[in-house]
Design an enzyme around this catalytic site. Structure first.
Site, PDB file in Angstrom:
ATOM      1  N   ASP A 118       0.861  -1.197   0.000  1.00 62.98           N
ATOM      2  CA  ASP A 118       0.000   0.000   0.000  1.00 62.98           C
ATOM      3  C   ASP A 118       0.883   1.228   0.000  1.00 62.98           C
ATOM      4  OD1 ASP A 118      -2.132  -1.690   2.324  1.00 62.98           O
ATOM      5  OD2 ASP A 118      -2.501  -1.351   0.193  1.00 62.98           O
ATOM      6  N   ASP A 136      -7.079  -1.406  -4.645  1.00 58.99           N
ATOM      7  CA  ASP A 136      -8.143  -1.041  -3.701  1.00 58.99           C
ATOM      8  C   ASP A 136      -9.049   0.022  -4.305  1.00 58.99           C
ATOM      9  OD1 ASP A 136      -5.766  -1.184  -1.005  1.00 58.99           O
ATOM     10  OD2 ASP A 136      -7.125  -2.728  -1.729  1.00 58.99           O
TER      11      ASP A 136
HETATM   12  C1  LIG Z   1     -10.952  -2.296  -1.092  1.00 61.44           C
HETATM   13  C2  LIG Z   1     -11.238  -3.638  -0.463  1.00 61.44           C
HETATM   14  C3  LIG Z   1     -10.056  -4.105   0.340  1.00 61.44           C
HETATM   15  C4  LIG Z   1      -9.243  -5.132  -0.434  1.00 61.44           C
HETATM   16  O1  LIG Z   1     -10.079  -6.265  -0.704  1.00 61.44           O
HETATM   17  C5  LIG Z   1      -9.552  -7.290  -1.454  1.00 61.44           C
HETATM   18  O2  LIG Z   1      -8.402  -7.371  -1.828  1.00 61.44           O
HETATM   19  C6  LIG Z   1     -10.574  -8.355  -1.787  1.00 61.44           C
HETATM   20  C7  LIG Z   1     -10.534  -8.732  -3.241  1.00 61.44           C
HETATM   21  C8  LIG Z   1     -10.352  -9.586  -1.009  1.00 61.44           C
HETATM   22  C9  LIG Z   1     -10.591  -9.409   0.496  1.00 61.44           C
HETATM   23  C10 LIG Z   1      -9.729 -10.400   1.210  1.00 61.44           C
HETATM   24  C11 LIG Z   1     -12.033  -9.669   0.822  1.00 61.44           C
HETATM   25  C12 LIG Z   1     -12.822  -8.431   0.837  1.00 61.44           C
HETATM   26  C13 LIG Z   1     -12.973  -7.928   2.226  1.00 61.44           C
HETATM   27  C14 LIG Z   1     -14.010  -6.832   2.258  1.00 61.44           C
HETATM   28  C15 LIG Z   1     -13.445  -5.610   2.711  1.00 61.44           C
HETATM   29  O3  LIG Z   1     -12.270  -5.493   2.974  1.00 61.44           O
HETATM   30  C16 LIG Z   1     -14.439  -4.493   2.798  1.00 61.44           C
HETATM   31  C17 LIG Z   1     -13.852  -3.237   2.260  1.00 61.44           C
HETATM   32  C18 LIG Z   1     -14.900  -2.257   1.930  1.00 61.44           C
HETATM   33  C19 LIG Z   1     -14.318  -1.177   1.082  1.00 61.44           C
HETATM   34  C20 LIG Z   1     -15.417  -0.480   0.287  1.00 61.44           C
HETATM   35  C21 LIG Z   1     -15.649  -1.130  -1.019  1.00 61.44           C
HETATM   36  C22 LIG Z   1     -13.568  -0.213   1.910  1.00 61.44           C
HETATM   37  C23 LIG Z   1     -12.395   0.331   1.434  1.00 61.44           C
HETATM   38  C24 LIG Z   1     -11.213   0.324   2.223  1.00 61.44           C
HETATM   39  C25 LIG Z   1     -10.007   0.645   1.736  1.00 61.44           C
HETATM   40  C26 LIG Z   1      -9.797   0.948   0.283  1.00 61.44           C
HETATM   41  O4  LIG Z   1      -9.644   2.337   0.116  1.00 61.44           O
HETATM   42  C27 LIG Z   1      -9.641   2.727  -1.241  1.00 61.44           C
HETATM   43  C28 LIG Z   1      -8.829   0.618   2.595  1.00 61.44           C
HETATM   44  C29 LIG Z   1      -7.852  -0.391   2.116  1.00 61.44           C
HETATM   45  C30 LIG Z   1      -6.660  -0.498   3.031  1.00 61.44           C
HETATM   46  O5  LIG Z   1      -7.070  -1.001   4.302  1.00 61.44           O
HETATM   47  C31 LIG Z   1      -5.572  -1.401   2.445  1.00 61.44           C
HETATM   48  O6  LIG Z   1      -4.515  -1.533   3.370  1.00 61.44           O
HETATM   49  C32 LIG Z   1      -6.139  -2.754   2.091  1.00 61.44           C
HETATM   50  C33 LIG Z   1      -5.112  -3.648   1.432  1.00 61.44           C
HETATM   51  O7  LIG Z   1      -4.584  -2.994   0.274  1.00 61.44           O
HETATM   52  C34 LIG Z   1      -5.742  -4.975   1.041  1.00 61.44           C
HETATM   53  N1  LIG Z   1      -6.939  -4.762   0.248  1.00 61.44           N
HETATM   54  C35 LIG Z   1      -8.052  -5.526   0.406  1.00 61.44           C
HETATM   55  O8  LIG Z   1      -8.124  -6.474   1.174  1.00 61.44           O
END
Ligand SMILES: CCC[C@@H]1OC(=O)[C@@H](C)C[C@H](C)CCCCC(=O)CCC[C@@H](CC)/C=C/C=C(\COC)CC[C@@H](O)[C@@H](O)C[C@H](O)CNC1=O
Length: 163
Positions: A118, A136
């Site tokens: 990130d 993300d």
């Molecule tokens: C965006 C989903 C997160 C992403 O899911 C993914 O990969 C998916 C494909 C697989 C996950 C294992 C399963 C989904 C979990 C659902 C979830 O998490 C609900 C989230 C809601 C969302 C509104 C839709 C908020 C948004 C947040 C953030 C994004 O802001 C732009 C903050 C990102 C930071 O915490 C960063 O550190 C995160 C890191 O990069 C790893 N990323 C993940 O796990």
């Protein structure tokens, strides 16, 4: 943009987004130490090298097998909806393409790095938003597009039903 699946557009778009996600993460890994931070727009937007071993907000730390399964289930669902619900619906196709590209981008990180890189560090209205990446952003924008599309479609169907 009115062919049944528009794959000639959505395919290259997904590939471009995944490459952009992986290239930006590669640059961060190669040029910054974890914890380093570079201001871009004052303290509103910084580039901070960070690793997340969990999901959003660091949930479920180190549950990589769970993340692999969830991501594969999400991708299977996205393919199903693309084939069965999205024909002739370019907005829905765009949302599904963005979510797919984001899921694949983070999946590649989890598979080959054991964590997710990130670097987009924003402070929105004094709220220190979690540091995130291109994947993300694709996931989040794609989710909002799909929510909008479903809500708009439902209201249209209700209007047609009322006639
Ligand atoms: C965006 C989903 C997160 C992403 O899911 C993914 O990969 C998916 C494909 C697989 C996950 C294992 C399963 C989904 C979990 C659902 C979830 O998490 C609900 C989230 C809601 C969302 C509104 C839709 C908020 C948004 C947040 C953030 C994004 O802001 C732009 C903050 C990102 C930071 O915490 C960063 O550190 C995160 C890191 O990069 C790893 N990323 C993940 O796990």
């Amino acid at each position: 943009m009115n062919s049944k699946y528009n794959l000639h557009i959505m395919g290259p778009l997904a590939i471009f987004l995944i490459l952009a996600d992986q290239l930006t993460k590669w640059i961060i890994v190669k040029s910054m130490n974890i914890g380093d931070s570079v201001p871009v727009i004052g303290d509103i937007l910084e580039i901070t090298s960070h690793r997340n071993h969990g999901a959003a907000w660091g949930m479920l730390q180190n549950q990589m097998v769970f993340f692999y399964i969830i991501t594969l289930v999400v991708l299977a669902a996205l393919i199903y909806f693309y084939r069965n619900e999205a024909p002739f619906k370019p907005v829905m196709q765009l949302g599904l393409t963005l979510v797919s590209a984001g899921a694949i981008g983070n999946f590649i990180d989890r598979l080959f790095r054991g964590n997710v890189v990130d670097f987009i560090d924003t402070r929105i209205i004094n709220y220190d938003f979690p540091i995130f990446n291109v994947a993300d952003a694709c996931l989040t924008v794609g989710v909002f597009i799909l929510i909008y599309e479903i809500l708009v479609n439902e209201s249209k169907e209700k209007k047609n039903a009322d006639i």
